[in-house]
Design an enzyme around this catalytic site. Structure first.
Site, PDB file in Angstrom:
ATOM      1  N   ARG A 114      12.409   3.077   1.449  1.00 11.95           N
ATOM      2  CA  ARG A 114      11.796   1.780   2.616  1.00 11.95           C
ATOM      3  C   ARG A 114      13.434   1.406   2.730  1.00 11.95           C
ATOM      4  O   ARG A 114      13.435   0.303   1.431  1.00 11.95           O
ATOM      5  CB  ARG A 114      11.033   1.529   1.907  1.00 11.95           C
ATOM      6  CG  ARG A 114      10.988   0.065   3.277  1.00 11.95           C
ATOM      7  CD  ARG A 114       9.723  -0.362   3.300  1.00 11.95           C
ATOM      8  NE  ARG A 114       7.994   0.357   3.702  1.00 11.95           N
ATOM      9  CZ  ARG A 114       7.242   0.174   3.635  1.00 11.95           C
ATOM     10  NH1 ARG A 114       6.124  -1.402   3.530  1.00 11.95           N
ATOM     11  NH2 ARG A 114       6.354   0.754   4.690  1.00 11.95           N
TER      12      ARG A 114
ATOM     13  N   LYS B 297      24.836  -5.601  -4.509  1.00 13.04           N
ATOM     14  CA  LYS B 297      26.729  -4.968  -4.404  1.00 13.04           C
ATOM     15  C   LYS B 297      27.484  -5.434  -3.358  1.00 13.04           C
ATOM     16  O   LYS B 297      28.661  -4.737  -3.416  1.00 13.04           O
ATOM     17  CB  LYS B 297      27.029  -5.107  -6.306  1.00 13.04           C
ATOM     18  CG  LYS B 297      26.478  -4.809  -7.295  1.00 13.04           C
ATOM     19  CD  LYS B 297      26.968  -4.375  -8.243  1.00 13.04           C
ATOM     20  CE  LYS B 297      25.917  -4.336 -10.004  1.00 13.04           C
ATOM     21  NZ  LYS B 297      26.756  -3.792 -10.457  1.00 13.04           N
TER      22      LYS B 297
ATOM     23  N   ARG C 126       0.133  -1.385  -0.048  1.00 13.51           N
ATOM     24  CA  ARG C 126       0.248  -0.062  -0.041  1.00 13.51           C
ATOM     25  C   ARG C 126       1.079   1.023   0.157  1.00 13.51           C
ATOM     26  O   ARG C 126       0.338   2.168  -0.765  1.00 13.51           O
ATOM     27  CB  ARG C 126      -1.261  -0.276   1.509  1.00 13.51           C
ATOM     28  CG  ARG C 126      -0.628  -0.225   2.533  1.00 13.51           C
ATOM     29  CD  ARG C 126      -1.295  -1.133   3.703  1.00 13.51           C
ATOM     30  NE  ARG C 126      -0.909  -2.061   3.189  1.00 13.51           N
ATOM     31  CZ  ARG C 126      -1.408  -3.584   3.208  1.00 13.51           C
ATOM     32  NH1 ARG C 126      -2.660  -3.189   3.521  1.00 13.51           N
ATOM     33  NH2 ARG C 126      -0.617  -4.375   3.047  1.00 13.51           N
ATOM     34  N   THR C 127       2.136   1.003   0.439  1.00 15.22           N
ATOM     35  CA  THR C 127       2.776   2.323   0.929  1.00 15.22           C
ATOM     36  C   THR C 127       2.962   2.755  -0.582  1.00 15.22           C
ATOM     37  O   THR C 127       3.032   4.334  -0.971  1.00 15.22           O
ATOM     38  CB  THR C 127       3.929   2.168   1.739  1.00 15.22           C
ATOM     39  OG1 THR C 127       3.318   2.118   3.088  1.00 15.22           O
ATOM     40  CG2 THR C 127       4.899   3.479   1.735  1.00 15.22           C
TER      41      THR C 127
ATOM     42  N   HIS D   9       7.546   5.309  10.146  1.00 13.42           N
ATOM     43  CA  HIS D   9       7.155   5.237   9.078  1.00 13.42           C
ATOM     44  C   HIS D   9       6.019   6.145   8.990  1.00 13.42           C
ATOM     45  O   HIS D   9       4.722   6.415   9.448  1.00 13.42           O
ATOM     46  CB  HIS D   9       5.981   4.052   9.133  1.00 13.42           C
ATOM     47  CG  HIS D   9       5.581   4.079   8.038  1.00 13.42           C
ATOM     48  ND1 HIS D   9       5.963   4.731   7.254  1.00 13.42           N
ATOM     49  CD2 HIS D   9       5.071   2.446   8.013  1.00 13.42           C
ATOM     50  CE1 HIS D   9       4.873   3.658   6.500  1.00 13.42           C
ATOM     51  NE2 HIS D   9       4.701   2.933   6.540  1.00 13.42           N
TER      52      HIS D   9
HETATM   53  C1  NCD Z   1       3.640  -1.179   8.010  1.00 12.57           C
HETATM   54  C2  NCD Z   1       5.123  -1.532   7.246  1.00 12.57           C
HETATM   55  O1  NCD Z   1       5.282  -1.700   6.205  1.00 12.57           O
HETATM   56  O2  NCD Z   1       5.689  -0.579   8.879  1.00 12.57           O
HETATM   57  N1  NCD Z   1       2.653  -1.228   6.594  1.00 12.57           N
HETATM   58  C3  NCD Z   1       2.076   0.193   6.387  1.00 12.57           C
HETATM   59  O3  NCD Z   1       2.911   0.707   5.496  1.00 12.57           O
HETATM   60  N2  NCD Z   1       1.056   0.054   6.158  1.00 12.57           N
HETATM   61  C4  NCD Z   1       2.736  -2.101   8.816  1.00 12.57           C
HETATM   62  C5  NCD Z   1       3.582  -3.308   8.848  1.00 12.57           C
HETATM   63  O4  NCD Z   1       4.455  -4.205   7.584  1.00 12.57           O
HETATM   64  O5  NCD Z   1       3.045  -4.879   9.485  1.00 12.57           O
END
Ligand code: NCD
Length: 299
Positions: free
Chosen positions: A104, A83, A55-56, A129
């Protein structure tokens, strides 16, 4: 845009813009008008997800494209991280080709370096996050009309869950009380150490103690156990000692808002209760991220 503090500072503007964008989008879908917001035209976003995401990543990429911008990507398998390149060098490299990096990584944000373009932290290991906290706060604000005072129940992996840490940090500035339950079964000591930064956080050791307080809870924030961050954890294996069931739900207020940042696992086996707004969080993520991009690129 890398920290929860920065997200909070722009929240008023971003929330209002997200609402406008939602209205416009719904009007477009109803055929009443045409989409006319292209603040990212001519801009490029590098979407750099070195940990799994659905989703992100999709919401950032969809938001950028909807605003007329373009998206370039690299991931674990395709980048020079494979690498052995440092995350800081990888991000610096990407900054030559993009106006914004959405990142991320399992590496802490402090190791990402300082490239010359803005970075949005889309999750750094078990640490933070920030844009998820912004969209969770937006969902709360839409339903409760305020972010404080509230009593927020937190269930999940208190040590490893970045969504929990960021939401608690986001809401901690107000008169918000937190009642937390660590669902990994690892006990209270762990919970208290992990939530030590939240002054008004009370952890509960067992489920019955937590449930005794359910009638006070305005927002229940459910999270999965982060198996992949446990030393002896196997991803996708079940792990939550707290599984929300219909009997439990009877004890919560009629207007209790129940959220889960996703992915949902065994902690929330059903969504058929109108207090559960998990899909709305996903939808809001699109508008909030579009509004964030407009904040960065200007309207
Ligand atoms: C979360 C994450 O990646 O931290 N998901 C998200 O971005 N909506 C929550 C999770 O992975 O539990």
């Amino acid at each position: 845009m890398r920290t929860v503090r920065k997200m909070r500072a722009v929240a008023d503007e971003v929330f209002k813009d997200a609402l406008n964008l939602r209205h416009l989008d719904l009007a477009c879908k109803a055929g009443m008008t045409e989409w006319n917001q292209f603040s990212a035209r001519g801009k490029t976003m590098a979407s750099l997800f070195f940990e799994p995401s659905t989703r992100t990543r999709l919401s950032f990429e969809a938001a950028m494209k909807r605003l007329g911008g373009s998206v370039i990507t690299a991931n674990d398998e395709s980048s020079s991280l494979m690498k052995g390149e440092s995350i800081a060098d990888t991000l610096k490299t990407a900054s030559f080709f993009a106006d914004l990096l959405v990142v991320r990584s399992s590496e802490p944000e402090s190791s990402w370096g300082e490239p010359d373009v803005p970075i949005i932290n889309a999750g750094d290991g078990g640490n933070s996050h920030p844009s998820q906290a912004l969209l969770d706060a937006f969902t709360i604000w839409c339903h409760k009309g305020t972010l404080s005072p509230l009593t927020v129940g937190i269930v999940g992996d208190l040590k490893h869950s970045r969504t929990i840490k960021s939401l608690v940090e986001y809401l901690s500035v107000g008169a918000t009380d937190f009642i937390a339950f660590d669902s990994t079964g690892q006990g209270n000591e762990l919970s208290e150490a992990s939530m030590g930064f939240a002054q008004r956080c009370h952890t509960r050791n067992d489920i019955s103690e937590f449930l005794k307080l359910s009638g006070q809870i305005d927002v229940l924030y459910m999270n999965r156990v982060q198996c992949e961050r446990h030393e002896v954890g196997i991803p996708n294996q079940s792990g939550s000692t707290f599984v929300l069931d219909r009997n439990m739900l009877r004890n919560f207020k009629e207007d209790c808002l129940i959220l889960n940042p996703g992915p949902r696992k065994e902690e929330m086996p059903f969504l058929e209760d109108n207090r559960i707004k998990m899909w709305e969080q996903v939808e809001s993520g699109f508008y909030i991220r579009m509004a964030l991009l407009r904040h960065i690129f200007g309207k």
